[in-house]
Design a protein around this motif. Structure first.
Motif: not given
Length: 253
Positions: A56, A125, A202, A226, A228, A245-246, A249-250, A252-253
């Protein structure tokens, strides 16, 4: 997913110890720190998480903690001052001259991430995986658990958490004497310090994971969080592709 092996690179830490890290990918740096008894390869590379995140657009940087993997594993007490894992992490940031980066970890790696934040790390992050609030506020409960494991190797009843942890230690080839010393580096973080974390976080854990306390309580205390969950327990969640994956996703959000 095919196993991807990276050759370790090395740097000199705060006390001169030779520490290792692994890298996959190119792009924005994200530093991911593994858990106790594990190593960068087992936690992040073996099950495809690092590769999924790198795909990603990230440079995934994965240190081996002191007393783990290819990093130094001395046996003398002086090599394990309080917060040594966090001091090693900060030394890696300086060595790589990272100024705009993301930071996270699993279990002990998550606790180390919190300690790095307390000591001045400034990522954009943060990922705290496999970690609950109690595991950050009171580190000695888990330290005592692992001291018992290391002090009584070969004596734990089959199927117990202690037996499973020892079996995992055997697969990673950990050094029990060095790991016993590492347990003395754990430092508690108070509620105010956790609440003061300003970055988006996250909080990620297996749905059946309560080893380090409540991940929901941790997310609730943080300013921007967030929460998850992925399938599995503390040990098995790391093997699930949903974990990587989680994180991807975090980021690249």
């Amino acid at each position: 997913m095919a196993e991807l092996v990276t050759e370790p690179q090395f740097f000199e830490s705060f006390d001169g110890a030779c520490m290792a890290w692994h890298e996959i990918g190119e792009g924005r740096p994200v530093v991911l720190i593994h858990g106790l008894f594990s190593n960068a390869w087992t936690n992040w590379i073996r099950y495809g998480h690092a590769e999924a995140i790198a795909a990603r657009g990230f440079r995934v940087i994965m240190p081996d903690l002191r007393a783990h993997g290819s990093s130094a594993a001395p046996h003398d007490l002086e090599a394990y001052p309080p917060d040594a894992p966090a001091l090693d992490g900060l030394a890696l940031l300086r060595h790589l001259d990272l100024r705009d980066y993301d930071l996270g970890g699993y279990s002990l790696g998550a606790r180390t991430t919190v300690r790095m934040l307390v000591k001045g790390a400034a990522p954009r992050r943060v990922i705290l995986a496999g970690m609950g609030l109690e595991g950050i506020l009171d580190t000695q409960l888990r330290a005592s658990h692992f001291r018992n494991i290391l002090a009584n190797l070969g004596q734990h009843a089959r199927g117990t958490p202690e037996w499973l942890a020892e079996a995992f230690l055997k697969t990673t080839g950990g050094d029990p004497e060095a790991l016993m010393q590492l347990l003395g580096t754990f430092v508690d973080t108070d509620r105010g310090q956790v609440e003061a974390i300003e970055q988006p976080v996250l909080v990620l854990a297996g749905a059946e994971d309560s080893d380090n306390g409540s991940h929901a309580a941790l997310a609730e205390l943080l300013q921007i969080a967030e929460l998850r969950e992925v399938p599995g327990s503390h040990m098995s969640a790391v093997t699930r592709p949903e974990l990587g994956q989680a994180i991807a996703d975090f980021l690249t959000a």
